[in-house]
Design an enzyme around this catalytic site. Structure first.
Site, PDB file in Angstrom:
ATOM      1  N   HIS A 208       0.842  -1.192   0.000  1.00  0.00           N
ATOM      2  CA  HIS A 208       0.000   0.000   0.000  1.00  0.00           C
ATOM      3  C   HIS A 208       0.884   1.251   0.000  1.00  0.00           C
ATOM      4  O   HIS A 208       2.108   1.158   0.163  1.00  0.00           O
ATOM      5  CB  HIS A 208      -0.935   0.014   1.220  1.00  0.00           C
ATOM      6  CG  HIS A 208      -0.216  -0.011   2.529  1.00  0.00           C
ATOM      7  ND1 HIS A 208      -0.184  -1.117   3.332  1.00  0.00           N
ATOM      8  CD2 HIS A 208       0.501   0.939   3.160  1.00  0.00           C
ATOM      9  CE1 HIS A 208       0.523  -0.850   4.405  1.00  0.00           C
ATOM     10  NE2 HIS A 208       0.953   0.391   4.335  1.00  0.00           N
TER      11      HIS A 208
HETATM   12  C1  T46 Z   1       2.866   0.803   7.025  1.00  0.00           C
HETATM   13  C2  T46 Z   1       3.591  -0.450   7.399  1.00  0.00           C
HETATM   14  C3  T46 Z   1       5.048  -0.232   7.652  1.00  0.00           C
HETATM   15  C4  T46 Z   1      -4.828  -0.228  13.171  1.00  0.00           C
HETATM   16  O1  T46 Z   1      -5.970  -0.465  13.643  1.00  0.00           O
HETATM   17  N1  T46 Z   1      -4.128   0.860  13.623  1.00  0.00           N
HETATM   18  C5  T46 Z   1      -2.886   1.150  13.144  1.00  0.00           C
HETATM   19  O2  T46 Z   1      -2.275   2.149  13.579  1.00  0.00           O
HETATM   20  C6  T46 Z   1      -2.335   0.310  12.128  1.00  0.00           C
HETATM   21  C7  T46 Z   1      -0.955   0.619  11.543  1.00  0.00           C
HETATM   22  C8  T46 Z   1      -3.062  -0.775  11.695  1.00  0.00           C
HETATM   23  N2  T46 Z   1      -4.279  -1.039  12.213  1.00  0.00           N
HETATM   24  C9  T46 Z   1      -5.013  -2.228  11.777  1.00  0.00           C
HETATM   25  C10 T46 Z   1      -5.441  -2.227  10.312  1.00  0.00           C
HETATM   26  C11 T46 Z   1      -5.405  -3.693   9.937  1.00  0.00           C
HETATM   27  O3  T46 Z   1      -6.639  -4.286  10.291  1.00  0.00           O
HETATM   28  O4  T46 Z   1      -4.132  -3.350  11.917  1.00  0.00           O
HETATM   29  C12 T46 Z   1      -4.321  -4.276  10.849  1.00  0.00           C
HETATM   30  C13 T46 Z   1      -3.012  -4.563  10.124  1.00  0.00           C
HETATM   31  O5  T46 Z   1      -2.627  -3.371   9.412  1.00  0.00           O
HETATM   32  P1  T46 Z   1      -1.940  -3.446   7.977  1.00  0.00           P
HETATM   33  O6  T46 Z   1      -2.448  -4.602   7.216  1.00  0.00           O
HETATM   34  O7  T46 Z   1      -2.066  -2.100   7.346  1.00  0.00           O
HETATM   35  O8  T46 Z   1      -0.406  -3.722   8.400  1.00  0.00           O
HETATM   36  P2  T46 Z   1       0.899  -3.672   7.489  1.00  0.00           P
HETATM   37  O9  T46 Z   1       1.987  -4.298   8.269  1.00  0.00           O
HETATM   38  O10 T46 Z   1       0.642  -4.197   6.118  1.00  0.00           O
HETATM   39  O11 T46 Z   1       1.226  -2.101   7.329  1.00  0.00           O
HETATM   40  C14 T46 Z   1       1.595  -1.344   8.461  1.00  0.00           C
HETATM   41  C15 T46 Z   1       0.917   0.028   8.421  1.00  0.00           C
HETATM   42  O12 T46 Z   1      -0.507  -0.146   8.282  1.00  0.00           O
HETATM   43  C16 T46 Z   1       1.411   0.876   7.277  1.00  0.00           C
HETATM   44  O13 T46 Z   1       1.004   2.209   7.492  1.00  0.00           O
HETATM   45  O14 T46 Z   1       3.426   1.670   6.395  1.00  0.00           O
HETATM   46  O15 T46 Z   1       3.007  -1.149   8.507  1.00  0.00           O
END
Ligand code: T46
Length: 132
Positions: free
Chosen positions: A49
């Site tokens: 993303h």
């Molecule tokens: C990024 C990389 C380095 C939340 O509820 N609050 C938060 O602050 C975050 C970051 C995530 N979430 C929830 C949203 C999803 O349901 O946690 C779940 C996993 O998030 P995501 O799939 O976006 O995780 P990554 O590891 O793919 O990405 C994260 C960050 O979202 C993103 O901003 O740059 O780490």
């Protein structure tokens, strides 16, 4: 490319080492949110993303992973594997996180609160956004 690796100052002595992070000092923004990623597996990629406005600094507190960073024109790979180095990622950068070591621990500092609508999770939408 709107990213860079930042070497963090280490305060070390015979007791061990310490690093301090301060908004608008060694971190180039005010810190509004901190989160961490742990219990990772080599077979499971993350990311895929971009952010319209979010700026972040990522530190591998333990273990390693690879970031693929893409500005819509160029793709570069960066290993994150040192607790004394931060990866700054600015706006409009597509990121993929791969090749996690088992149990890698990433700490992330962000300049804003979590907001799902601020994410671009489709690569073609990202290309449209950066090429507009
Ligand atoms: C990024 C990389 C380095 C939340 O509820 N609050 C938060 O602050 C975050 C970051 C995530 N979430 C929830 C949203 C999803 O349901 O946690 C779940 C996993 O998030 P995501 O799939 O976006 O995780 P990554 O590891 O793919 O990405 C994260 C960050 O979202 C993103 O901003 O740059 O780490």
């Amino acid at each position: 490319m709107n990213y860079r690796l930042i070497d963090l100052k280490v305060h070390g002595d015979e007791r061990g080492k310490l690093i301090s992070l301060e908004g608008m000092k060694n971190i180039p923004f005010e810190i509004k949110r901190v989160y961490w990623i742990f219990d990772t597996l080599p077979s499971q990629d993350r990311g895929m993303h971009a952010h319209k406005k979010m700026e972040q600094i990522i530190v591998a507190m333990d273990g390693a992973c690879q970031f693929v960073l893409d500005d819509g024109k160029t793709r570069e790979k960066v290993w994150l594997n040192r607790p004394d180095q931060g990866l700054y990622i600015g706006r409009n950068m597509w990121r993929e996180m791969k090749n996690f070591s088992y149990g890698c621990k990433l700490m992330v500092l962000a300049n804003d609160y979590y907001e799902e609508k601020e994410y671009i999770r489709d690569y073609n939408d990202f290309l449209k956004e950066v090429n507009e």
